[in-house]
Write an enzyme that holds these catalytic residues in place. Structure first.
Site, mmCIF file in Angstrom:
data_model
loop_
_atom_site.group_PDB
_atom_site.id
_atom_site.type_symbol
_atom_site.label_atom_id
_atom_site.label_comp_id
_atom_site.label_asym_id
_atom_site.label_seq_id
_atom_site.Cartn_x
_atom_site.Cartn_y
_atom_site.Cartn_z
ATOM 1 N N GLU A 49 0.849 -1.187 0.000
ATOM 2 C CA GLU A 49 0.000 0.000 0.000
ATOM 3 C C GLU A 49 0.884 1.237 0.000
ATOM 4 O O GLU A 49 1.851 1.314 0.765
ATOM 5 C CB GLU A 49 -0.900 0.033 1.234
ATOM 6 C CG GLU A 49 -2.051 -0.948 1.210
ATOM 7 C CD GLU A 49 -2.953 -0.785 2.424
ATOM 8 O OE1 GLU A 49 -2.805 0.207 3.168
ATOM 9 O OE2 GLU A 49 -3.797 -1.660 2.628
ATOM 10 N N ASP A 60 -6.962 8.252 10.243
ATOM 11 C CA ASP A 60 -5.632 7.810 10.650
ATOM 12 C C ASP A 60 -5.236 8.383 12.004
ATOM 13 O O ASP A 60 -5.573 9.519 12.352
ATOM 14 C CB ASP A 60 -4.596 8.211 9.604
ATOM 15 C CG ASP A 60 -4.785 7.453 8.305
ATOM 16 O OD1 ASP A 60 -4.861 6.212 8.373
ATOM 17 O OD2 ASP A 60 -4.878 8.081 7.241
#
Length: 272
Positions: A49, A60
């Site tokens: 990723e 996040d």
């Protein structure tokens, strides 16, 4: 068959799950992130990723937020990210690459242009964290012709009805967010993961990978046994951050430290 499908098919034949590490584009600079990207397959990455730096990564935790800000400070753009992918593809035509990030930069770049440029560079799939399937039509018009898989997120709180909607728009693999909350803040127990996976297996034939909260080799091993793969992001970025100098510049240990950690994770996953 796409690179993603081929890789999971090969891993099934080996009888093991995938290790999927994460690298943030241009963190702490373009050259270092490219060096990490290029070295990850040999260190044990099965898929990779690549984070698309964004100033407000709402899903996040602090570790990935800091990595995104370092990438932006180093001049990260989607054009530079595509340069990274093209450079990677000069030596590696097999390892699947997935871009993970938020819709704002993609929308600003332009959906059609983004999909065309991503595909031409060698990207295989997209995870757009804040784009629900009901609103993804304008982007999906271009992902399918470009051969880009749309990888969807499933949470512990996803209802059965919602699961059907999300999976109707999914391809490549399904990303199971193992906790309720932001990345890198806590981890789900092995018991929780074992309890969650049968429902997903019954609902889709796509591979299922587990992310959000996998830090240690033991956790990666367990997740890759329960599901079809384990994503490790914050743990690797935390290691990277510890090696930087006071001005967030790389040091002699930056690349080697991250790759050493990745090898330990890969050893555990392969032992599973």
């Amino acid at each position: 068959m796409s690179r993603i499908a081929r890789r999971f098919q090969a891993l099934r034949a080996e009888g093991r799950g995938a290790l999927i590490p994460y690298v943030e584009a241009c963190d702490p600079d373009f050259e270092t992130s490219l060096a990490l990207l290029k070295a990850m397959p040999e260190a044990g990455a099965d898929l990779i990723e690549i984070g698309m730096p964004f100033s407000d990564p709402s899903a996040d935790g602090p570790v990935i937020q800091a990595a995104a800000l370092r990438g932006l400070a180093a001049g990260a753009t989607l054009a530079k990210l595509f340069d990274m992918v093209r450079a990677f593809r000069t030596d590696d035509q097999e390892t699947p690459l997935i871009l993970m990030g938020y819709l704002n930069p993609v929308e600003s770049y332009g959906y059609e242009r983004f999909c065309a440029d991503a595909s031409a560079a060698g990207v295989d799939g997209l995870i757009i964290v804040d784009m629900p399937p009901e609103e993804s039509g304008p982007l999906e018009r271009f992902t399918k012709p470009a051969g880009l898989d749309m990888i969807r997120l499933i949470a512990p709180t996803t209802t059965d009805e919602r699961l059907k909607t999300v999976l109707n728009h999914a391809s490549g693999f399904v990303y199971y967010v193992s906790i309720t909350g932001i990345t890198g803040t806590r981890s789900a127990s092995t018991e929780d993961l074992r309890a969650a996976l049968p429902r997903l297996r019954a609902a889709t034939d796509l591979p299922v990978v587990i992310g959000f909260g996998i830090r240690s080799p033991e956790q990666a091993r367990n997740a890759s046994r329960i599901a079809d793969g384990a994503v490790v992001a914050s743990a690797l970025l935390a290691t990277l951050a510890k090696t930087l100098d006071a001005d967030n510049r790389k040091t002699d240990t930056t690349v080697s430290s991250v790759l050493s950690q990745l090898r330990d994770l890969a050893t555990a996953v392969r032992a599973a």
